[in-house]
Design a protein around this motif. Structure first.
Motif, PDB file in Angstrom:
ATOM      1  N   PHE A  94       0.852  -1.190   0.000  1.00 10.80           N
ATOM      2  CA  PHE A  94       0.000   0.000   0.000  1.00 10.80           C
ATOM      3  C   PHE A  94       0.887   1.239   0.000  1.00 10.80           C
TER       4      PHE A  94
ATOM      5  N   GLY B 290       3.883  -0.473   2.632  1.00  9.25           N
ATOM      6  CA  GLY B 290       3.751  -1.929   2.763  1.00  9.25           C
ATOM      7  C   GLY B 290       2.380  -2.280   3.280  1.00  9.25           C
ATOM      8  N   THR B 291       2.341  -2.711   4.546  1.00  4.15           N
ATOM      9  CA  THR B 291       1.044  -3.049   5.145  1.00  4.15           C
ATOM     10  C   THR B 291       0.261  -1.789   5.508  1.00  4.15           C
TER      11      THR B 291
ATOM     12  N   THR C 256       6.723  -1.383   8.794  1.00  2.62           N
ATOM     13  CA  THR C 256       5.465  -1.792   8.181  1.00  2.62           C
ATOM     14  C   THR C 256       5.672  -2.591   6.896  1.00  2.62           C
ATOM     15  N   LEU C 257       6.919  -2.611   6.400  1.00  2.00           N
ATOM     16  CA  LEU C 257       7.206  -3.284   5.119  1.00  2.00           C
ATOM     17  C   LEU C 257       8.145  -4.468   5.361  1.00  2.00           C
TER      18      LEU C 257
END
Lengths: 357, 162
Positions: free
Chosen positions: A158, A167-168, A223-224
């Motif tokens: 994302f 990432g998320t 987050t990735l």
């Protein structure tokens, strides 16, 4: 008035907060494809994003009972109240145009529009429960996504305005009450240790806020490169470690110099019962000691719940709201003291025979 | 307002900043489609204008996102990108940063279902398998069943083409 809509008490709907972990939150950052991110968007583009998002949110089944509000319609006080309740971010509260928020009526879900990203999907629950919160956020996200095209890249996940959310787009956090680690001066050590694990520690209101009341927000920084469940698993094992450290610190404080700790708690009760002027940071520190006493079993359980409620009620916006009219900071301190005196009037003596938690 | 290219009513309004200069253009839906305006990855007002006026230079050699006007300098200063196209433009400077920032540089999480459907032919077996595993672990059997079906379809497609 707007706040009457949300701020009636929701008794018994949410699980009770635990002794150390007050609440769990998952936040997902999402952007629409074909629109610049809010920081770069023109006024018309922001408006278009807001109306597209509100339309898509209106079709989401899991958001059946909700209220949507455009920030322009809210007074400054309304915005502050939402921030103090952790329903919107400080950044959104300062949005100059086309900011929006959709709140589920049970206040478990909130979706911010045109914050740093087009969408910030947030799910909140009391106590520690990542599995439940992630499941709800995932469902809500999928529901929204079935009506919108997200900016997504197979490699990078994302796409977000800030690459730190890439990432998320998921930031999972808990609010923890850690007076043992603060009083034993071990909090800096804990912060350093978890920072190395890619985990951030902040104050009650997130970035830049202080840690009055010994309440900390602890969240993943990365987050990735990991799946959502891996991130949550890693975060949870770190949190359990922190809970363990906190328990140890409390035990040691009681063992080494229990009288000093009891003296502190007892004086906090005295101050809450007798104050006539009090600032929010001092109030939070006193409430933290009440919460600790309830954890030790020195006060009945219901005083933990009272302390938790008052953590929010003593915030400037809430005091202002209870006044019903604009008031000066000095007057606010007087009003806050009045409320605390009234609430804690019937507080019993400490029961020192109780078993230590 | 009339379309820049034909006489139809303009419904698409573009604003871009190229080399510090603001450019505006109004297009009708059909022309916008034809010029690839709906795909911001290769959209540039510069190239649209130059077809008619041939006086606006192509994007400068310095790193600037033609889609939203974000410059390398902006990114360095504010740490934020302006749009999805920025991720292509700034990829070379971004990659080393991501390496230090995150646990990895490849997305291993959720994939929006519409994206996968849209790019159906690119459906990735490895990705589907990892998502399926995750769905099973989360006991999300509805999702798992959907992923299993998609994986099955992919397998039959690839064996048919082979």
């Amino acid at each position: 008035m707007f706040h009457d809509l949300f701020f009636s008490k929701t008794k018994g709907k949410l699980p009770k907060p635990g002794p150390i972990t007050l609440s769990t939150r998952v936040r997902l950052a999402r952007n629409l494809s074909n629109f610049p991110f809010p920081g770069r968007a023109q006024s018309g583009q922001k408006k278009a994003v807001l109306s597209k998002c509100l339309e898509a949110l209106g079709k989401v089944k899991s958001l059946d009972a909700c209220t949507s509000v455009e920030l322009d319609e809210l007074s400054e006080l309304d915005r502050q109240i939402l921030v103090e309740k952790h329903l919107i971010s400080v950044e959104l509260s300062q949005a100059d145009e086309s900011g929006g928020v959709v709140l589920s009526n049970d206040r478990a879900c909130s979706v911010m529009v045109n914050e740093e990203d087009h969408l910030r999907i947030q799910v909140l629950t009391n106590g520690l429960d990542f599995k439940k919160v992630w499941k709800l956020a995932d469902l809500l996200d999928s529901g929204i996504e079935s009506n919108l095209d997200y900016a997504f890249d197979q490699e990078l996940g994302f796409l977000t305005a800030c690459p730190t959310n890439l990432g998320t787009g998921m930031r999972a956090s808990v609010m923890m009450h850690l007076p043992g680690l603060v009083m034993s001066k071990n909090m800096d050590k804990v912060i350093n240790a978890v920072n190395h694990l890619g985990i951030a520690v902040r104050g009650l209101f997130g970035e830049g806020s202080d840690a009055s009341g010994s309440i900390f927000q602890i969240s993943n920084q990365q987050t990735l490169g990991e799946s959502e469940s891996d991130i949550l698993e890693r975060l949870e094992s770190t949190l359990q470690n922190i809970v363990y450290q906190e328990r140890m610190a409390r035990e040691k404080l009681m063992e080494d110099d229990g009288t000093r700790l009891i003296d502190k708690i007892s004086r906090a009760i005295g101050s809450l019962k007798t104050c006539y002027l009090i600032q929010s940071s001092e109030a939070m520190d006193l409430l933290s000691l009440i919460r600790l006493a309830a954890d030790f079993g020195h006060l009945p359980e219901k005083f933990r719940a009272l302390a938790d409620r008052m953590f929010i009620e003593v915030q400037p916006g809430h005091v202002q709201l209870s006044a019903g009219q604009p008031i000066e900071p000095g007057e606010r301190d007087r009003l806050r003291a009045d409320t605390l005196r009234k609430e804690f009037q019937r507080m019993p003596q400490l029961n020192l025979d109780a078993q230590v938690d | 307002m009339k379309c820049h290219h034909c006489e139809s009513q303009a419904t698409v309004h573009l604003t871009q900043i190229i080399n510090g200069q603001m450019h505006k253009m109004d297009l009708c839906e059909a022309c916008a489609q034809e010029k690839g305006v709906t795909n911001p990855d290769n959209l540039s007002i510069g190239s649209l204008l130059s077809e008619d006026q041939s006086k606006v230079g192509a994007g400068s050699a310095s790193m600037t996102c033609e889609s939203c006007g974000t410059t390398h300098q902006d990114f360095k200063k504010g740490g934020r990108l302006g749009c999805e196209a920025c991720y292509h433009v700034f990829r070379p400077v971004l990659e080393p940063l991501l390496d230090g920032m995150h646990a990895g540089i490849k997305h291993l999480g959720k994939v929006p279902s519409r994206t996968v459907i849209k790019k159906g032919e690119q459906e990735n077996e490895e990705l589907l398998r990892s998502q399926l595993k995750q769905a099973v672990e989360e006991e999300n059997y509805e999702k798992a069943a959907e992923l299993r079906d998609r994986l099955k379809k992919l397998m039959t497609q690839s064996s048919a083409s082979a």
